[in-house]
Design a protein around this motif. Structure first.
Motif, mmCIF file in Angstrom:
data_model
loop_
_atom_site.group_PDB
_atom_site.id
_atom_site.type_symbol
_atom_site.label_atom_id
_atom_site.label_comp_id
_atom_site.label_asym_id
_atom_site.label_seq_id
_atom_site.Cartn_x
_atom_site.Cartn_y
_atom_site.Cartn_z
ATOM 1 N N ASP A 87 -13.041 -65.673 -42.895
ATOM 2 C CA ASP A 87 -13.291 -67.054 -42.508
ATOM 3 C C ASP A 87 -14.678 -67.212 -41.870
ATOM 4 O O ASP A 87 -14.912 -66.769 -40.750
ATOM 5 N N THR A 134 -14.325 -64.850 -38.532
ATOM 6 C CA THR A 134 -13.191 -63.943 -38.296
ATOM 7 C C THR A 134 -12.725 -63.315 -39.611
ATOM 8 O O THR A 134 -12.796 -63.942 -40.667
ATOM 9 N N ASP A 192 -6.721 -59.615 -36.489
ATOM 10 C CA ASP A 192 -8.151 -59.913 -36.383
ATOM 11 C C ASP A 192 -8.872 -58.603 -36.077
ATOM 12 O O ASP A 192 -8.760 -58.073 -34.963
ATOM 13 N N VAL A 211 -17.601 -65.842 -42.234
ATOM 14 C CA VAL A 211 -18.176 -64.600 -41.703
ATOM 15 C C VAL A 211 -19.686 -64.595 -41.883
ATOM 16 O O VAL A 211 -20.205 -64.941 -42.949
ATOM 17 N N LYS A 232 -19.674 -54.391 -37.975
ATOM 18 C CA LYS A 232 -19.204 -55.484 -37.125
ATOM 19 C C LYS A 232 -19.838 -56.778 -37.634
ATOM 20 O O LYS A 232 -21.027 -56.803 -37.929
ATOM 21 N N THR A 233 -19.048 -57.814 -37.705
ATOM 22 C CA THR A 233 -19.616 -59.096 -38.126
ATOM 23 C C THR A 233 -20.357 -59.737 -36.949
ATOM 24 O O THR A 233 -20.095 -59.401 -35.791
ATOM 25 N N GLU A 280 -11.842 -57.750 -35.494
ATOM 26 C CA GLU A 280 -12.901 -57.716 -34.479
ATOM 27 C C GLU A 280 -12.336 -57.447 -33.080
ATOM 28 O O GLU A 280 -13.052 -56.978 -32.202
ATOM 29 N N ASN A 281 -11.059 -57.759 -32.914
ATOM 30 C CA ASN A 281 -10.455 -57.582 -31.583
ATOM 31 C C ASN A 281 -9.691 -56.266 -31.447
ATOM 32 O O ASN A 281 -9.017 -56.048 -30.445
ATOM 33 N N LYS A 284 -9.249 -61.433 -40.852
ATOM 34 C CA LYS A 284 -7.891 -60.978 -40.544
ATOM 35 C C LYS A 284 -7.390 -60.122 -41.701
ATOM 36 O O LYS A 284 -7.385 -60.566 -42.852
#
Lengths: 256, 257
Positions: B23, B75, B82, B25, B70-71, B84-85, B77
């Motif tokens: 989404d 996000t 997600d 990105v 890393k973007t 990134e988290n 998923k």
């Protein structure tokens, strides 16, 4: 390259190596430990280097003895040959020559291997496979070089002394008992310990530079060649710089 | 966190049909915006091809999906998580369910084929017994038609065989999703066709969903349920092979000439 760009590059590289060292120590003590890979690297780096180190050590002892003999003879102190050779080998020549041979063999090998793994995405594949590649590839290799070089140096020194014994007996006759009695009589703890300790730093620098150059390799196969070459050049230079520093430090501590 | 992620994956993937959601990105290298608001979803069981010119950021996109990059924004998923988290263990839990076939195959030179397949299993699936691991390796190699290479080194294999072994290495974990980075690049047309067929067979037999990065239009035609065209960092167009082939837009039709 302009001077300011060169200086900027130099500082940039120094900063990157410093971060690499910091990451090494961070990963070194954090579980989980790659024990099997570490043992494998000790075998590859230590055991498989032994024949080369043994041959060069033997030749080093033999040649040094043959070169020193005429000078000592001219001063009438030929009997001091074992003492001179043993001090030279144990304190300086043994550790430095062994480290340089080790740098040529190991640092270039690590640089080329990790460089090749980087450009063929094997390091990424390792990460995707649930493995911390830094810990698996870098920590194990640097730890292995740090631990193996002192051992190899002690073995090299010992073999060099045997070579020297042979050299003494080419134009004279000394029993092995008398030869080693003179050697051990001349050597003191303060000759051996700093010399062995500095090889710990040599080993660390050689492994670290090899890994750093390989791990940060880029630009395809050309980059792999450059990494291997730079690993040998930089680690060999570092051996001399560390040698210079340790001599100054041991001098300050009154160990010389 | 890894255990939580595994539970969420099991629950999350039952709930919805979207296995990967990308989404808006963004990803920048230096001053270059490689991805600039790229958005797309991968449906369960779907084979989605991302098409684009060399250097357009296709490989970067799937490397962001697997967490290798890393973007900078947006996000992603994966199986409801997600990425990134996620911490390192959480990412590993995701990676156990998402296979990645590298463009260069990325087989470990110093390991045999068996060890290459064992490696991700030993790392990701710590509870698998030795017998079970061996069975999986043998079965997976049989699936790619290379059971006889089990004790060979990667250097002894041809490019096509290495590609199959690399696919076997991803399949040995029974992943839900496979990301293919230019799977037929550098292969002769016959081998490329065989690999495309193998990808379709894998999709069917292993019930996987896949994102395929490719320039090879024969492979694209054979494998794609949908095609997304990545241009200027964005999803420029999306559709089936036939829909896009019939497009009058020059930027799209250039891929089909």
């Amino acid at each position: 390259m302009k001077l300011n760009a060169y200086v900027a590059d130099l500082f940039g590289e120094t900063g990157a190596i410093s971060r690499f060292i910091a990451r090494y120590f961070g990963e070194l003590f954090r579980p989980k430990y790659e024990v099997r890979q570490f043992i494998r690297q000790c075998y590859i780096i230590g055991v498989l280097s032994l024949p080369l180190i043994a041959v060069t050590g033997f030749i080093m002892g033999l040649v040094l003895t043959m070169q020193l003999r005429p000078s000592l003879l001219s001063y009438g102190v030929e009997a001091q040959l074992p003492v001179m050779v043993s001090l030279a080998i144990v304190r300086e020549i043994g550790p430095v020559i062994t480290a340089l041979i080790f740098a040529g063999k190991i640092s270039s090998g690590i640089g080329a291997e990790l460089g090749s793994m980087k450009v063929t995405e094997q390091i990424d594949a390792m990460e995707v496979s649930g493995t911390n590649p830094f810990k698996y590839l870098v920590v194990t290799r640097v730890l292995a070089t740090t631990m193996m070089l002192p051992i190899l140096t002690i073995l090299s020194d010992t073999i060099a002394l045997y070579g020297s014994y042979l050299g003494v007996n080419i134009k004279g006759h000394t029993s092995i008992t008398l030869y080693f009695f003179q050697v051990f009589h001349a050597l003191e703890f303060s000759d051996v310990l700093p010399a062995v300790l500095k090889t710990v730093f040599f080993g660390f620098a050689i492994g670290l530079i090899g890994c750093y150059k390989g791990y940060n390799s880029s630009k395809g196969t050309e980059g792999v060649g450059r990494s291997a070459n730079a690993a040998v050049v930089v680690s060999s230079l570092l051996v001399f710089i560390i040698d210079l520093l340790t001599v100054q430090i041991t001098d300050l501590l009154g160990l010389n | 966190m890894a255990a939580d992620v595994e539970d969420n994956i099991k629950q999350g993937t039952k709930k919805g049909d979207v296995v990967i959601s990308i989404d808006h990105v963004t990803k920048t290298f230096g001053k270059r915006n490689v991805l600039d608001g790229f958005t797309i979803d991968l449906q369960r069981g779907e084979s989605l091809v991302v098409l684009g010119r060399s250097g357009s950021g296709k490989s970067v996109l799937i490397k962001c999906v697997i967490g290798l990059y890393k973007t900078d924004g947006g996000t992603i998923k994966v199986l409801g998580q997600d990425i990134e988290n996620l911490d390192h263990d959480g990412l590993d839990a995701i990676r156990a369910n998402v296979g990645f076939l590298f463009q260069s195959n990325a087989l470990y030179d110093s390991m045999t084929v068996r060890e290459n397949l064992e490696f991700p299993m030993r790392r990701h699936l710590k509870t698998v017994s030795v017998a079970e691991a061996e069975k999986r390796i043998v079965d997976t190699l049989a699936h790619v038609g290379l059971a006889h290479t089990i004790d060979m080194m990667p250097s002894e294999l041809s490019g096509g065989m290495q590609k199959r072994i690399a696919l076997a290495r991803t399949l040995v974990l029974n992943p839900e999703v496979i990301l293919y980075d230019e799977p037929t690049t550098g292969l002769d047309p016959v081998t490329a066709r065989e690999i495309s067929t193998l990808m379709n067979d894998t999709q069917r037999l292993y019930n996987t969903s896949s994102i395929i990065i490719s320039h090879d239009m024969k492979c694209v035609e054979k494998t794609a349920d949908r095609i997304a065209i990545l241009m200027d960092g964005k999803c420029y167009a999306i559709g089936t092979f036939d829909q896009l082939r019939q497009s009058k837009d020059e930027k799209i039709s250039q891929f089909f000439e």
